[in-house]
Design a protein around this motif. Structure first.
Motif, short mmCIF file in Angstrom:
data_model
loop_
_atom_site.label_atom_id
_atom_site.label_comp_id
_atom_site.label_asym_id
_atom_site.label_seq_id
_atom_site.Cartn_x
_atom_site.Cartn_y
_atom_site.Cartn_z
N ALA A 22 0.83 -1.21 0.00
CA ALA A 22 0.00 0.00 0.00
C ALA A 22 0.86 1.26 0.00
N ALA A 23 1.96 1.24 0.76
CA ALA A 23 2.84 2.40 0.82
C ALA A 23 3.50 2.67 -0.54
N LYS A 24 3.88 1.62 -1.23
CA LYS A 24 4.47 1.79 -2.56
C LYS A 24 3.45 2.34 -3.55
N LEU A 25 2.20 1.90 -3.41
CA LEU A 25 1.13 2.45 -4.25
C LEU A 25 0.94 3.94 -3.95
N PHE A 26 0.97 4.30 -2.68
CA PHE A 26 0.86 5.69 -2.26
C PHE A 26 1.95 6.54 -2.93
N LYS A 51 -1.64 1.53 10.86
CA LYS A 51 -0.43 1.81 11.64
C LYS A 51 0.82 1.31 10.93
N LEU A 52 0.81 0.08 10.43
CA LEU A 52 1.96 -0.45 9.71
C LEU A 52 2.18 0.30 8.40
N PHE A 53 1.09 0.71 7.77
CA PHE A 53 1.18 1.50 6.54
C PHE A 53 1.88 2.83 6.80
N PHE A 54 1.50 3.51 7.87
CA PHE A 54 2.14 4.77 8.23
C PHE A 54 3.64 4.57 8.49
N LYS A 55 3.96 3.51 9.22
CA LYS A 55 5.37 3.23 9.52
C LYS A 55 6.16 2.98 8.23
N ALA A 56 5.55 2.24 7.29
CA ALA A 56 6.23 1.97 6.03
C ALA A 56 6.47 3.25 5.25
N LEU A 57 5.48 4.12 5.22
CA LEU A 57 5.62 5.40 4.50
C LEU A 57 6.70 6.28 5.14
N ALA A 58 6.81 6.20 6.46
CA ALA A 58 7.78 7.03 7.17
C ALA A 58 9.21 6.55 6.98
N SER A 59 9.38 5.33 6.48
CA SER A 59 10.72 4.79 6.28
C SER A 59 11.36 5.41 5.04
N ARG A 194 -9.90 9.97 -6.98
CA ARG A 194 -9.14 9.33 -8.06
C ARG A 194 -8.74 7.91 -7.67
N ALA A 195 -8.59 7.67 -6.37
CA ALA A 195 -8.27 6.32 -5.89
C ALA A 195 -8.79 6.15 -4.47
N CYS A 196 -9.54 5.07 -4.25
CA CYS A 196 -9.94 4.64 -2.91
C CYS A 196 -9.22 3.32 -2.64
N VAL A 197 -8.55 3.25 -1.49
CA VAL A 197 -7.69 2.10 -1.19
C VAL A 197 -8.12 1.48 0.13
N PHE A 198 -8.67 0.28 0.07
CA PHE A 198 -9.05 -0.47 1.27
C PHE A 198 -7.86 -1.32 1.73
N LEU A 199 -7.57 -1.27 3.02
CA LEU A 199 -6.57 -2.16 3.63
C LEU A 199 -7.31 -3.07 4.61
N ILE A 200 -7.21 -4.39 4.39
CA ILE A 200 -7.96 -5.35 5.20
C ILE A 200 -7.03 -6.47 5.65
N GLN A 201 -7.01 -6.75 6.95
CA GLN A 201 -6.18 -7.85 7.44
C GLN A 201 -6.88 -8.63 8.54
#
Length: 244
Positions: A22-26, A51-59, A194-201
């Motif tokens: 998701a972060a790479k898509l962002f 939360k994990l998505f935010f951490k990945a983006l912050a890297s 333009r893009a809606c992104v669902f994250l489901i786990q």
């Protein structure tokens, strides 16, 4: 009348892989938006999965190429709590992402004031920032979404009036089963993105995910009604949620 949905389903092997994907898509969509329009307008959700998505983006490895000064952060929804509350969607994004990168443009929903006033103020803010005329709807570049076990998304819940509102950009409502007030973007705003992104786990999401992804079933779940009219719909799910 035939309706075409531009939908991409990605199944990842773990929650961390989901976050990285998701972060790479962002990042990819960020560079595209800035190249075409000079800025990147994003609406964030809260909850455990982002939360994990935010951490990945912050890297630096994933988010290091983002020109953060050109990213405008908004929120999809907010609980009516103080901004430093552990329940605050704003606090989660602030601690895991915004204060770890050089982001300077973020516009939170004011959960600490009267909910109706907060919704009105946020709608006015969106109208100013997006320079909207009468009847116009903001067009976000990237809206991050989750889905509850009851199929709700944003703070749009089954059997509540909020999901039916079409004449507002932002609304507030009291969610009885959670005994809490919420502020949320409305469905027309989500569907203008333009893009809606669902994250489901997680295995606990399997049954509701199966319903949400059944495009032939009646759209009784709020998450099913997120279908951008001129944009892309992404479902990024981990293997546990997909296989159950």
């Amino acid at each position: 009348m035939t309706k075409t949905i531009d939908l991409t389903l990605s199944v990842t092997e773990s929650p961390q892989a989901l976050a990285n994907h998701a972060a790479k898509l962002f990042v990819e969509r960020c560079h595209d938006a800035i190249e075409k329009r000079g800025e990147y307008n994003v609406a964030l959700s809260g909850g455990h999965t982002p939360k994990l998505f935010f951490k990945a983006l912050a890297s630096a490895k994933i988010g290091g190429s983002i020109p953060w000064e050109k990213v405008n952060f908004y929120w999809v929804d907010e609980r009516c709590v103080e901004p430093d509350s552990e329940q605050s969607n704003y606090r989660l994004a602030k601690e895991e992402l915004l204060h770890k990168v050089s982001a300077t443009h973020f516009y939170r929903m004011k959960g600490e004031i009267n909910s109706e006033k907060a919704a009105d103020e946020y709608e006015s803010l969106l109208r100013r920032h997006f320079q909207l005329g009468e009847g116009q709807i903001p067009r976000f570049d990237f809206i991050l979404l989750g889905m509850g076990p009851d199929g709700h998304t944003a703070s749009l819940f089954p059997d509540y009036d909020g999901i039916e509102i079409t004449n507002r950009l932002v609304t507030d409502q009291y969610i009885r089963k959670m005994e809490s007030w919420r502020i949320t973007l409305t469905l027309p705003v989500l569907n203008n993105a333009r893009a809606c992104v669902f994250l489901i786990q997680g295995k606990e999401k399997h049954s509701v995910l199966a319903r949400a992804l059944d495009l032939l079933s009646e759209r009784t779940l709020p998450a099913q009604r997120v279908q951008p009219t001129d944009g892309k719909l992404y479902w990024i799910v981990d293997q546990d949620a997909y296989e159950g």
